[in-house]
Design an enzyme around this catalytic site. Sequence first.
Site, short mmCIF file in Angstrom:
data_model
loop_
_atom_site.label_atom_id
_atom_site.label_comp_id
_atom_site.label_asym_id
_atom_site.label_seq_id
_atom_site.Cartn_x
_atom_site.Cartn_y
_atom_site.Cartn_z
N TYR A 1 -0.17 4.93 0.68
CA TYR A 1 -0.61 5.86 1.37
C TYR A 1 -0.74 5.51 3.10
O TYR A 1 -1.53 4.74 3.15
CB TYR A 1 -1.59 6.81 1.08
CG TYR A 1 -1.55 7.62 -0.17
CD1 TYR A 1 -0.73 8.63 -0.17
CD2 TYR A 1 -2.12 7.23 -1.24
CE1 TYR A 1 -0.63 9.13 -1.23
CE2 TYR A 1 -2.16 7.90 -2.40
CZ TYR A 1 -1.47 8.95 -2.40
OH TYR A 1 -1.04 9.59 -3.57
N ASP B 1 0.96 -1.03 -0.04
CA ASP B 1 0.24 0.16 -0.01
C ASP B 1 1.02 1.23 -0.03
O ASP B 1 2.10 1.11 0.47
CB ASP B 1 -0.91 0.17 1.28
CG ASP B 1 -1.63 1.41 1.49
OD1 ASP B 1 -2.29 1.79 0.57
OD2 ASP B 1 -1.48 2.01 2.65
#
Length: 214
Positions: free
Chosen positions: A11, A9
Amino acid sequence: MRVEALVFDAYGTLYDVHSVVQRCESCFPGKGTQLSQLWRAKQLEYTWQRSLMQRYVPFSVVTREALVYACAALRLELSVQLMEALLSEYLRLEVAAALERLQMKKAILSNGSPDLLMPLVRNSNLQIDPVLSVDALRIYKPAPQVYELAVKALRMPKERIGFVSSNCWDALGAKSYGFTVYWINRGGAPLDALGFKPDAELRSLAELPDEVLR
């Protein structure tokens, strides 16, 4: 089955979304932390709501709308100049610790739209490829079809892919899909009650190489 590739991922995991606090504080003294936290919370909320309503807009639009809401909720006067200054921070978020020890295929799978995500990766000099965006499907994580993007891009079965996220909802979405999951639980938060558990719970990305390579 041994993990042969890692999908990250972006953010909150590779990039610190709250590195915008300093700019928030310079724009609105005394409100920087509060603004950053509300901005992020509303940003995530909008992605989930739009997915459920099937009313997708790019993450850059979601981020802008969440900032407008957060400022309105905190009664902060947001001029066009201040808005653009704050939004520009999303192109140069601080990157987490390097992962050179992990000599395997690495990818990013993000809710970020390409207009935000690609400059961010480029500006941080992070050597990860491919960089995958939900924009290709027009629905946000944790929809299962998003995680399938990584399977298709890496051309390997999901059982051989490890997924890394600091967002519990994302980690459990990936586990539901069938990945081996490493949850980076920096704050020591309790596990969300969604019927799944990550394969490993770590306090930082620095712990990831030892966990993956053991």
